[in-house]
Scaffold this motif. Sequence first.
Motif, PDB file in Angstrom:
ATOM      1  N   SER A  62       0.793  -1.108   0.080  1.00  0.00           N
ATOM      2  CA  SER A  62       0.078  -0.121   0.008  1.00  0.00           C
ATOM      3  C   SER A  62       0.890   1.325   0.015  1.00  0.00           C
ATOM      4  CB  SER A  62      -0.971   0.008   1.443  1.00  0.00           C
ATOM      5  OG  SER A  62      -0.228   0.226   2.483  1.00  0.00           O
ATOM      6  N   LYS A  63       0.188   2.188  -0.209  1.00  0.00           N
ATOM      7  CA  LYS A  63       1.079   3.642  -0.140  1.00  0.00           C
ATOM      8  C   LYS A  63       1.785   3.551   1.106  1.00  0.00           C
ATOM      9  CE  LYS A  63      -1.647   7.305   0.211  1.00  0.00           C
ATOM     10  NZ  LYS A  63      -2.196   8.706  -0.037  1.00  0.00           N
ATOM     11  N   ALA A  64       0.992   3.596   2.276  1.00  0.00           N
ATOM     12  CA  ALA A  64       1.532   3.719   3.759  1.00  0.00           C
ATOM     13  C   ALA A  64       2.639   2.664   3.600  1.00  0.00           C
ATOM     14  CB  ALA A  64       0.487   3.588   4.732  1.00  0.00           C
ATOM     15  N   ARG A  65       2.715   1.382   3.490  1.00  0.00           N
ATOM     16  CA  ARG A  65       3.688   0.521   3.728  1.00  0.00           C
ATOM     17  C   ARG A  65       4.958   0.945   2.904  1.00  0.00           C
ATOM     18  NH1 ARG A  65       4.605  -4.927   5.683  1.00  0.00           N
ATOM     19  NH2 ARG A  65       2.322  -5.214   6.287  1.00  0.00           N
ATOM     20  N   LEU A  66       4.754   1.180   1.714  1.00  0.00           N
ATOM     21  CA  LEU A  66       5.814   1.543   0.715  1.00  0.00           C
ATOM     22  C   LEU A  66       6.506   2.809   1.269  1.00  0.00           C
ATOM     23  CD1 LEU A  66       7.235   0.588  -1.880  1.00  0.00           C
ATOM     24  CD2 LEU A  66       5.574   2.162  -3.083  1.00  0.00           C
ATOM     25  N   THR A  67       5.708   3.786   1.715  1.00  0.00           N
ATOM     26  CA  THR A  67       6.480   4.831   2.155  1.00  0.00           C
ATOM     27  C   THR A  67       7.230   4.658   3.612  1.00  0.00           C
ATOM     28  OG1 THR A  67       4.726   6.534   1.317  1.00  0.00           O
ATOM     29  CG2 THR A  67       6.103   7.137   3.263  1.00  0.00           C
ATOM     30  N   LYS A  68       6.684   3.808   4.386  1.00  0.00           N
ATOM     31  CA  LYS A  68       7.467   3.410   5.369  1.00  0.00           C
ATOM     32  C   LYS A  68       8.556   2.504   5.235  1.00  0.00           C
ATOM     33  CE  LYS A  68       3.842   4.484   8.512  1.00  0.00           C
ATOM     34  NZ  LYS A  68       3.574   5.793   7.994  1.00  0.00           N
ATOM     35  N   LEU A  69       8.303   1.535   4.072  1.00  0.00           N
ATOM     36  CA  LEU A  69       9.740   0.933   3.814  1.00  0.00           C
ATOM     37  C   LEU A  69      10.884   1.650   3.126  1.00  0.00           C
ATOM     38  CD1 LEU A  69       7.745  -2.203   1.834  1.00  0.00           C
ATOM     39  CD2 LEU A  69       9.393  -2.408   3.760  1.00  0.00           C
ATOM     40  N   ARG A 128       5.888  14.406  17.600  1.00  0.00           N
ATOM     41  CA  ARG A 128       5.197  14.628  16.058  1.00  0.00           C
ATOM     42  C   ARG A 128       5.053  15.789  15.542  1.00  0.00           C
ATOM     43  NH1 ARG A 128       2.905   9.800  17.402  1.00  0.00           N
ATOM     44  NH2 ARG A 128       1.090   9.207  17.165  1.00  0.00           N
ATOM     45  N   TYR A 129       5.151  15.809  14.350  1.00  0.00           N
ATOM     46  CA  TYR A 129       5.281  17.060  13.522  1.00  0.00           C
ATOM     47  C   TYR A 129       6.407  17.722  13.349  1.00  0.00           C
ATOM     48  CZ  TYR A 129       0.361  16.029  14.261  1.00  0.00           C
ATOM     49  OH  TYR A 129      -0.844  15.535  14.319  1.00  0.00           O
ATOM     50  N   TYR A 152       8.005   2.362  14.331  1.00  0.00           N
ATOM     51  CA  TYR A 152       7.630   3.023  15.647  1.00  0.00           C
ATOM     52  C   TYR A 152       8.797   3.119  16.852  1.00  0.00           C
ATOM     53  CZ  TYR A 152       3.362   5.873  14.510  1.00  0.00           C
ATOM     54  OH  TYR A 152       2.794   6.851  14.079  1.00  0.00           O
ATOM     55  N   SER A 153       9.666   1.783  16.438  1.00  0.00           N
ATOM     56  CA  SER A 153      10.636   1.394  17.580  1.00  0.00           C
ATOM     57  C   SER A 153      11.889   2.099  17.227  1.00  0.00           C
ATOM     58  CB  SER A 153      10.599   0.060  17.787  1.00  0.00           C
ATOM     59  OG  SER A 153      11.118  -0.581  16.460  1.00  0.00           O
ATOM     60  N   THR A 154      12.086   2.548  15.847  1.00  0.00           N
ATOM     61  CA  THR A 154      13.282   3.081  15.417  1.00  0.00           C
ATOM     62  C   THR A 154      13.503   4.432  16.179  1.00  0.00           C
ATOM     63  OG1 THR A 154      12.016   4.632  13.797  1.00  0.00           O
ATOM     64  CG2 THR A 154      13.009   2.411  12.975  1.00  0.00           C
ATOM     65  N   TYR A 155      14.754   4.598  16.470  1.00  0.00           N
ATOM     66  CA  TYR A 155      15.282   5.809  17.159  1.00  0.00           C
ATOM     67  C   TYR A 155      14.660   7.032  16.826  1.00  0.00           C
ATOM     68  CZ  TYR A 155      18.281   8.955  19.409  1.00  0.00           C
ATOM     69  OH  TYR A 155      18.812  10.149  20.308  1.00  0.00           O
ATOM     70  N   PRO A 156      14.640   7.412  15.384  1.00  0.00           N
ATOM     71  CA  PRO A 156      13.993   8.884  14.965  1.00  0.00           C
ATOM     72  C   PRO A 156      12.842   9.099  15.527  1.00  0.00           C
ATOM     73  CG  PRO A 156      15.190   7.937  13.152  1.00  0.00           C
ATOM     74  CD  PRO A 156      15.024   6.890  14.279  1.00  0.00           C
ATOM     75  N   ILE A 157      11.959   8.063  15.540  1.00  0.00           N
ATOM     76  CA  ILE A 157      10.409   8.050  15.941  1.00  0.00           C
ATOM     77  C   ILE A 157      10.490   8.251  17.541  1.00  0.00           C
ATOM     78  CG2 ILE A 157       8.328   7.044  15.844  1.00  0.00           C
ATOM     79  CD1 ILE A 157       9.195   8.277  13.403  1.00  0.00           C
ATOM     80  N   PHE A 160       9.514  13.607   7.720  1.00  0.00           N
ATOM     81  CA  PHE A 160       8.868  14.136   8.751  1.00  0.00           C
ATOM     82  C   PHE A 160       8.150  13.567   9.506  1.00  0.00           C
ATOM     83  CE2 PHE A 160       4.713  16.631   9.694  1.00  0.00           C
ATOM     84  CZ  PHE A 160       5.606  17.874  10.348  1.00  0.00           C
ATOM     85  N   PHE A 161       7.961  13.432  10.815  1.00  0.00           N
ATOM     86  CA  PHE A 161       7.020  12.632  11.615  1.00  0.00           C
ATOM     87  C   PHE A 161       5.622  13.268  11.612  1.00  0.00           C
ATOM     88  CE2 PHE A 161       7.202  10.763  16.299  1.00  0.00           C
ATOM     89  CZ  PHE A 161       6.030  10.345  16.017  1.00  0.00           C
ATOM     90  N   HIS A 162       5.014  12.730  10.935  1.00  0.00           N
ATOM     91  CA  HIS A 162       3.498  12.977  10.812  1.00  0.00           C
ATOM     92  C   HIS A 162       2.732  12.459  11.585  1.00  0.00           C
ATOM     93  CE1 HIS A 162      -0.431  12.875   8.643  1.00  0.00           C
ATOM     94  NE2 HIS A 162      -0.022  13.965   7.980  1.00  0.00           N
ATOM     95  N   ASN A 163       1.608  12.629  11.786  1.00  0.00           N
ATOM     96  CA  ASN A 163       0.679  11.904  12.822  1.00  0.00           C
ATOM     97  C   ASN A 163       0.601  10.458  12.931  1.00  0.00           C
ATOM     98  OD1 ASN A 163      -1.540  12.432  14.912  1.00  0.00           O
ATOM     99  ND2 ASN A 163      -2.909  11.752  13.421  1.00  0.00           N
ATOM    100  N   TYR A 164       1.099   9.787  11.668  1.00  0.00           N
ATOM    101  CA  TYR A 164       0.879   8.562  11.410  1.00  0.00           C
ATOM    102  C   TYR A 164       2.452   8.041  11.325  1.00  0.00           C
ATOM    103  CZ  TYR A 164      -3.931   9.224  11.051  1.00  0.00           C
ATOM    104  OH  TYR A 164      -5.440   9.681  11.507  1.00  0.00           O
TER     105      TYR A 164
END
Length: 165
Positions: A22-29, A138-139, A128-133, A51-55
């Motif tokens: 999906s768009k979301a999974r591919l973006t996060k990959l 958020r934002y 979400y377990s990655t250090y940057p997050i 960017f740390f968006h809401n999701y």
Amino acid sequence: MSKLADVVTYLCAHYPHKHELSKARLTKLVYLADWTSAQEQGNQITDIKWFFHNYGPYVDDVIEAANLDPRIKIEEATTIYGAPKVLLSLNPEAKISVHLSPIETKTLDKVINETKALFWDSFIKHVYSTYPIKASDRYQALNLAEMALNEKEVSANTVTSQVLQ
């Protein structure tokens, strides 16, 4: 084609569960690939300004690159709950070639192997377990190369602190 378009094409070609792209999974990959590259090489594969968006980590760059790339097919689908989603895949009529270094493809393969067995909830927990997050609000913009250095410093300080105790 841009480096980002080549990354998207590579992921579409090699991700084993095509129905999950999906768009979301591919973006996060792509985010995970950039983060892994920042940790291991000191720089991202793409030039995305994350960017740390809401999701979680999100930018429109990935879907925009896919929209402009004739190698990628974008189609509307629905989730198992009936909600709309956008799926990305290879266009069967397009000539598929990518211009990525062996280190870049190794990084992408690593991300694929780490995530291919994860269902959505586990996948998101992994992101979400990655250090940057974990280390950001958020934002906020995420400078992955800088954050990779920070993560190493925090880790080194933790080890030093444990040794001194």
